[in-house]
Motif scaffolding. Sequence first.
Motif, PDB file in Angstrom:
ATOM      1  N   ASN A   1      -0.574  -1.748  -6.640  1.00 46.04           N
ATOM      2  CA  ASN A   1      -1.922  -2.065  -7.112  1.00 46.04           C
ATOM      3  C   ASN A   1      -2.911  -1.950  -5.952  1.00 46.04           C
ATOM      4  N   ARG A   2      -4.147  -1.638  -6.308  1.00 42.35           N
ATOM      5  CA  ARG A   2      -5.191  -1.488  -5.289  1.00 42.35           C
ATOM      6  C   ARG A   2      -6.337  -2.444  -5.600  1.00 42.35           C
ATOM      7  N   THR A   3      -6.842  -3.065  -4.548  1.00 46.55           N
ATOM      8  CA  THR A   3      -7.983  -3.954  -4.680  1.00 46.55           C
ATOM      9  C   THR A   3      -8.881  -3.772  -3.457  1.00 46.55           C
ATOM     10  N   ILE A   4     -10.042  -4.352  -3.501  1.00 45.94           N
ATOM     11  CA  ILE A   4     -10.953  -4.245  -2.361  1.00 45.94           C
ATOM     12  C   ILE A   4     -10.809  -5.491  -1.493  1.00 45.94           C
TER      13      ILE A   4
ATOM     14  N   ASN B   1      -5.452  -9.093  -7.986  1.00 51.07           N
ATOM     15  CA  ASN B   1      -5.587  -9.374  -9.423  1.00 51.07           C
ATOM     16  C   ASN B   1      -6.624 -10.454  -9.715  1.00 51.07           C
ATOM     17  N   GLY B   2      -7.703 -10.486  -8.945  1.00 45.98           N
ATOM     18  CA  GLY B   2      -8.781 -11.432  -9.191  1.00 45.98           C
ATOM     19  C   GLY B   2      -8.451 -12.891  -8.902  1.00 45.98           C
ATOM     20  N   GLN B   3      -7.430 -13.155  -8.088  1.00 38.47           N
ATOM     21  CA  GLN B   3      -7.081 -14.542  -7.756  1.00 38.47           C
ATOM     22  C   GLN B   3      -8.229 -15.216  -7.015  1.00 38.47           C
TER      23      GLN B   3
ATOM     24  N   LYS C   1       4.583  -7.017  -7.889  1.00 38.55           N
ATOM     25  CA  LYS C   1       5.321  -8.254  -8.154  1.00 38.55           C
ATOM     26  C   LYS C   1       5.231  -9.258  -7.006  1.00 38.55           C
ATOM     27  N   LYS C   2       4.896  -8.769  -5.822  1.00 40.91           N
ATOM     28  CA  LYS C   2       4.766  -9.643  -4.646  1.00 40.91           C
ATOM     29  C   LYS C   2       3.401  -9.377  -4.011  1.00 40.91           C
ATOM     30  N   PRO C   3       2.339  -9.993  -4.517  1.00 38.64           N
ATOM     31  CA  PRO C   3       0.986  -9.678  -4.045  1.00 38.64           C
ATOM     32  C   PRO C   3       0.740  -9.973  -2.563  1.00 38.64           C
ATOM     33  N   THR C   4       1.604 -10.787  -1.943  1.00 39.23           N
ATOM     34  CA  THR C   4       1.418 -11.056  -0.510  1.00 39.23           C
ATOM     35  C   THR C   4       1.916  -9.894   0.348  1.00 39.23           C
ATOM     36  N   LYS C   5       2.675  -8.983  -0.222  1.00 36.61           N
ATOM     37  CA  LYS C   5       3.145  -7.790   0.494  1.00 36.61           C
ATOM     38  C   LYS C   5       2.068  -6.722   0.330  1.00 36.61           C
ATOM     39  N   SER C   6       1.392  -6.391   1.425  1.00 39.28           N
ATOM     40  CA  SER C   6       0.236  -5.494   1.319  1.00 39.28           C
ATOM     41  C   SER C   6       0.155  -4.573   2.525  1.00 39.28           C
TER      42      SER C   6
END
Length: 163
Positions: free
Chosen positions: A29-32, A67-69, A112-117
């Motif tokens: 996933n990609r976010t800013i 994901n907008g957290q 599945k693991k948003p802390t992995k970036s």
Amino acid sequence: MIITFFIGFTVFFFGVSSYILDKGSKKWNRTIGRIVHSEIKERTMKDSDGRKEISYRPDLEYAYRPNGQENEIIGKKLFPYFEFWSPNKKEIKAISDKLKDNTQVYVFHHPKKPTKSCLIVGHNYYVYYAISAGMFFMALALVIWIYELSEDLTLVMDQITAR
């Protein structure tokens, strides 16, 4: 010879698996996000002759909200799986200059693991060094094996001489 081949195979396997993982991260996933901290880290090592070898890597921190957290997560990786030190200061400086504090960046994070970036996916060319080095050592082992076989040509000569 077997040790050389085993070393080559291990390095080659590491490079290929790193390549596969790196290409797979393109689906993340990609976010800013934004750069919070950016500087160049320097590491000095001495070889067996006492010569200094200096290598560099960008030391980054970036903040993002997957994901907008509500809570921001701090990431530090440029590449998804393996970070490498480079002797090319010019390249690392160019990266660091582009990623100044408060610069907006795209952050890729594991679904599945948003802390992995990381910031760069699918373009870690350092894995090609590992693949090439592994192929070199396997080829070297093969050349040594062929050379050892060619030294035993007298056995073949005994087969063709008539008695």
